[in-house]
Design an enzyme around this catalytic site. Structure first.
Site, PDB file in Angstrom:
ATOM      1  N   SER A 152      37.657  33.829  46.555  1.00  0.00           N
ATOM      2  CA  SER A 152      37.981  35.131  45.984  1.00  0.00           C
ATOM      3  C   SER A 152      39.104  35.780  46.767  1.00  0.00           C
ATOM      4  O   SER A 152      39.164  35.640  48.001  1.00  0.00           O
ATOM      5  CB  SER A 152      36.756  36.047  46.010  1.00  0.00           C
ATOM      6  OG  SER A 152      37.097  37.379  45.662  1.00  0.00           O
ATOM      7  N   TYR A 180      29.656  40.048  49.279  1.00  0.00           N
ATOM      8  CA  TYR A 180      30.289  39.128  48.320  1.00  0.00           C
ATOM      9  C   TYR A 180      31.547  38.525  48.928  1.00  0.00           C
ATOM     10  O   TYR A 180      31.743  37.304  48.901  1.00  0.00           O
ATOM     11  CB  TYR A 180      30.627  39.866  47.028  1.00  0.00           C
ATOM     12  CG  TYR A 180      31.493  39.072  46.084  1.00  0.00           C
ATOM     13  CD1 TYR A 180      30.931  38.119  45.239  1.00  0.00           C
ATOM     14  CD2 TYR A 180      32.877  39.257  46.033  1.00  0.00           C
ATOM     15  CE1 TYR A 180      31.719  37.371  44.381  1.00  0.00           C
ATOM     16  CE2 TYR A 180      33.670  38.519  45.185  1.00  0.00           C
ATOM     17  CZ  TYR A 180      33.085  37.581  44.351  1.00  0.00           C
ATOM     18  OH  TYR A 180      33.886  36.844  43.513  1.00  0.00           O
TER      19      TYR A 180
END
Length: 250
Positions: free
Chosen positions: A133, A146
């Site tokens: 990410s 996350y």
């Protein structure tokens, strides 16, 4: 169906929604034989894809699922590990349950599926595609755990790229900025006023178009390339598919 991936045997985890669904469509459209997994979201009806239920957080279930997928296709050439989840988490207000959930869902599941795929691929070689990410590169004040798990996925991907290269098993991580259910959850989390700020940030931070990409049109062709022979001399990279938002290595 003919296409650039004709004869390729591909397993897609989390294939019933989001990036996984886009991967299934792109890869089957390119001629690959695809087995895909689902967990909570039901698979679409009337598909040529073979669907297998699996909770990828369960190591034994993953081993059985990968064996079943390889048995169905007569082997395994590519794993697209798209199962994962975005969840908010503001530093200073993060619980042990928040950490456990995201580590299990994003990191442990990646390790389980990668290792199970490797056990099949090690005899003939193969390609593993994981999802990191951009938030792990830039940091995220509202989704810190996350971001941490996705940073760990990138480190894991580089590690297996080195560890398994002698057996011709390569590994790539992608950092996409495309419209997904996770992006919708982010908008819900920040609320109407926050969405205005978010949209302004996206407009100024993504040079190509000022908006999140489309999973099918912008990410799908990249997955087809990475699943094919043209990427055979690539491994261990984090590749941003984000309209220029992160510009890795700049």
């Amino acid at each position: 169906m003919s296409g650039p991936l004709q004869g390729r045997r591909v397993l897609v985890t989390g294939g019933a929604s989001g990036i996984g669904a886009a991967a299934v469509a792109a890869l089957t459209g390119a001629g690959a034989t695809v087995v895909a997994t689902y967990h909570r979201a039901p698979p679409p009806a009337g598909s040529d894809v073979t669907w297998l239920p699996c909770d990828v957080r369960d190591a034994a279930a993953v081993d059985a699922m990968v064996d079943a997928a390889a048995g169905t296709m007569g082997g395994l050439d590519v794993l697209v590990n798209a199962a994962g989840l975005w969840q908010p988490g503001i530093p200073g207000a993060i619980t042990a349950e928040d950490i456990d959930f995201l580590v299990d869902t994003n990191l442990k599941a990646t390790i389980f599926t990668n290792q199970a795929a490797y056990r099949v691929m090690r005899t003939e070689g193969g390609r593993i595609i994981n999802f990191g990410s951009g938030e792990a590169v830039m940091g995220s004040p509202i989704a810190a755990v996350y971001a941490a798990t996705k940073g760990a996925v990138t480190a894991w991907t580089r590690s297996i790229a080195r560890a398994w290269a002698a057996e011709k098993v390569s590994a790539i991580a992608l950092a996409p900025a495309v419209q997904t259910p996770g992006a919708d959850r982010l908008r819900d989390f920040v609320g109407p006023e926050g969405v205005k700020v978010l949209d302004e940030q996206i407009a100024t931070s993504i040079p190509l178009g000022g908006a999140l990409g489309d999973p099918a049109d912008d990410l799908g062709p990249v997955l087809v390339f990475l699943a094919g022979e043209g990427s055979r001399f690539m491994t261990g990279q984090l590749i941003a598919v984000d309209g220029g938002m992160v510009m890795l290595g700049a």
